[in-house]
Scaffold this motif. Structure first.
Motif, mmCIF file in Angstrom:
data_model
loop_
_atom_site.group_PDB
_atom_site.id
_atom_site.type_symbol
_atom_site.label_atom_id
_atom_site.label_comp_id
_atom_site.label_asym_id
_atom_site.label_seq_id
_atom_site.Cartn_x
_atom_site.Cartn_y
_atom_site.Cartn_z
ATOM 1 N N PHE A 16 0.855 -1.178 0.000
ATOM 2 C CA PHE A 16 0.000 0.000 0.000
ATOM 3 C C PHE A 16 0.894 1.231 0.000
ATOM 4 O O PHE A 16 1.776 1.357 0.841
ATOM 5 N N VAL A 17 0.637 2.154 -0.943
ATOM 6 C CA VAL A 17 1.480 3.337 -1.083
ATOM 7 C C VAL A 17 0.627 4.593 -0.948
ATOM 8 O O VAL A 17 -0.342 4.771 -1.676
ATOM 9 N N ASP A 18 0.994 5.439 0.000
ATOM 10 C CA ASP A 18 0.384 6.759 0.179
ATOM 11 C C ASP A 18 1.081 7.669 -0.827
ATOM 12 O O ASP A 18 2.179 8.139 -0.593
ATOM 13 N N PHE A 19 0.437 7.906 -1.973
ATOM 14 C CA PHE A 19 1.098 8.615 -3.067
ATOM 15 C C PHE A 19 1.216 10.114 -2.811
ATOM 16 O O PHE A 19 1.860 10.825 -3.562
ATOM 17 N N GLU A 20 0.598 10.636 -1.754
ATOM 18 C CA GLU A 20 0.815 12.035 -1.390
ATOM 19 C C GLU A 20 2.178 12.207 -0.720
ATOM 20 O O GLU A 20 2.806 13.242 -0.863
ATOM 21 N N LEU A 37 -0.090 -4.219 -5.830
ATOM 22 C CA LEU A 37 0.210 -2.844 -5.466
ATOM 23 C C LEU A 37 -1.069 -2.027 -5.400
ATOM 24 O O LEU A 37 -1.876 -2.032 -6.329
ATOM 25 N N VAL A 38 -1.266 -1.319 -4.285
ATOM 26 C CA VAL A 38 -2.412 -0.431 -4.107
ATOM 27 C C VAL A 38 -1.866 0.981 -3.943
ATOM 28 O O VAL A 38 -1.148 1.269 -2.988
ATOM 29 N N LEU A 39 -2.195 1.853 -4.897
ATOM 30 C CA LEU A 39 -1.769 3.250 -4.839
ATOM 31 C C LEU A 39 -2.934 4.094 -4.360
ATOM 32 O O LEU A 39 -3.986 4.120 -4.994
ATOM 33 N N LEU A 40 -2.761 4.771 -3.242
ATOM 34 C CA LEU A 40 -3.781 5.673 -2.719
ATOM 35 C C LEU A 40 -3.414 7.091 -3.103
ATOM 36 O O LEU A 40 -2.334 7.577 -2.760
ATOM 37 N N ASN A 74 -4.137 13.939 7.221
ATOM 38 C CA ASN A 74 -3.996 12.490 7.394
ATOM 39 C C ASN A 74 -5.112 11.671 6.753
ATOM 40 O O ASN A 74 -5.363 10.547 7.156
ATOM 41 N N ALA A 75 -5.779 12.210 5.745
ATOM 42 C CA ALA A 75 -6.882 11.468 5.092
ATOM 43 C C ALA A 75 -6.394 10.144 4.521
ATOM 44 O O ALA A 75 -7.040 9.116 4.699
ATOM 45 N N LEU A 76 -5.250 10.150 3.837
ATOM 46 C CA LEU A 76 -4.729 8.916 3.265
ATOM 47 C C LEU A 76 -4.242 7.969 4.353
ATOM 48 O O LEU A 76 -4.367 6.745 4.229
ATOM 49 N N ASP A 77 -3.712 8.518 5.425
ATOM 50 C CA ASP A 77 -3.272 7.665 6.533
ATOM 51 C C ASP A 77 -4.451 6.912 7.133
ATOM 52 O O ASP A 77 -4.354 5.740 7.458
ATOM 53 N N PHE A 78 -5.575 7.593 7.274
ATOM 54 C CA PHE A 78 -6.768 6.930 7.813
ATOM 55 C C PHE A 78 -7.279 5.877 6.834
ATOM 56 O O PHE A 78 -7.750 4.813 7.235
ATOM 57 N N ALA A 79 -7.204 6.169 5.533
ATOM 58 C CA ALA A 79 -7.630 5.172 4.537
ATOM 59 C C ALA A 79 -6.727 3.946 4.591
ATOM 60 O O ALA A 79 -7.201 2.812 4.492
ATOM 61 N N LEU A 80 -5.434 4.146 4.779
ATOM 62 C CA LEU A 80 -4.505 3.028 4.906
ATOM 63 C C LEU A 80 -4.810 2.214 6.156
ATOM 64 O O LEU A 80 -4.780 0.979 6.133
ATOM 65 N N ALA A 81 -5.107 2.885 7.239
ATOM 66 C CA ALA A 81 -5.400 2.188 8.492
ATOM 67 C C ALA A 81 -6.696 1.407 8.403
ATOM 68 O O ALA A 81 -6.842 0.336 8.997
ATOM 69 N N TYR A 82 -7.651 1.927 7.645
ATOM 70 C CA TYR A 82 -8.944 1.256 7.503
ATOM 71 C C TYR A 82 -8.774 -0.031 6.747
ATOM 72 O O TYR A 82 -9.233 -1.054 7.038
#
Length: 82
Positions: A16-20, A37-40, A74-82
């Motif tokens: 999982f990659v936080d692309f921001e 690979l999951v690109l957020l 932290n929107a992407l961080d929360f999506a990764l955690a979910y």
């Protein structure tokens, strides 16, 4: 790493990659036999590296692009955690 055995497929690593926060991605990992690979991508992010996009298209079965519709700290961080 343990082998999967003769009757089992090799294990798949989900990346999982936080692309921001990660602006460059090594294209060689895309399309790896044991990688999904999951690109957020953030809601306000409008540009992606053309080389990465081309590689993703070549290996569309193992790459998932998720564009968030909400933005905020932290929107992407929360999506990764979910």
């Amino acid at each position: 790493m343990q082998s999967a055995g003769p009757d089992l497929p090799p294990p798949v690593n989900h990346v999982f990659v936080d692309f921001e926060n990660i602006h460059q991605l090594e294209p060689d990992i895309i399309g790896g036999k044991t990688i999904h690979l999951v690109l957020l991508v953030g809601a306000k992010q409008t540009k992606l590296d053309l080389g990465v996009v081309e590689k993703c298209l070549q290996h569309a079965a193992t790459v998932e692009l998720i564009r968030l519709t909400s933005s905020g700290k932290n929107a992407l961080d929360f999506a990764l955690a979910y």
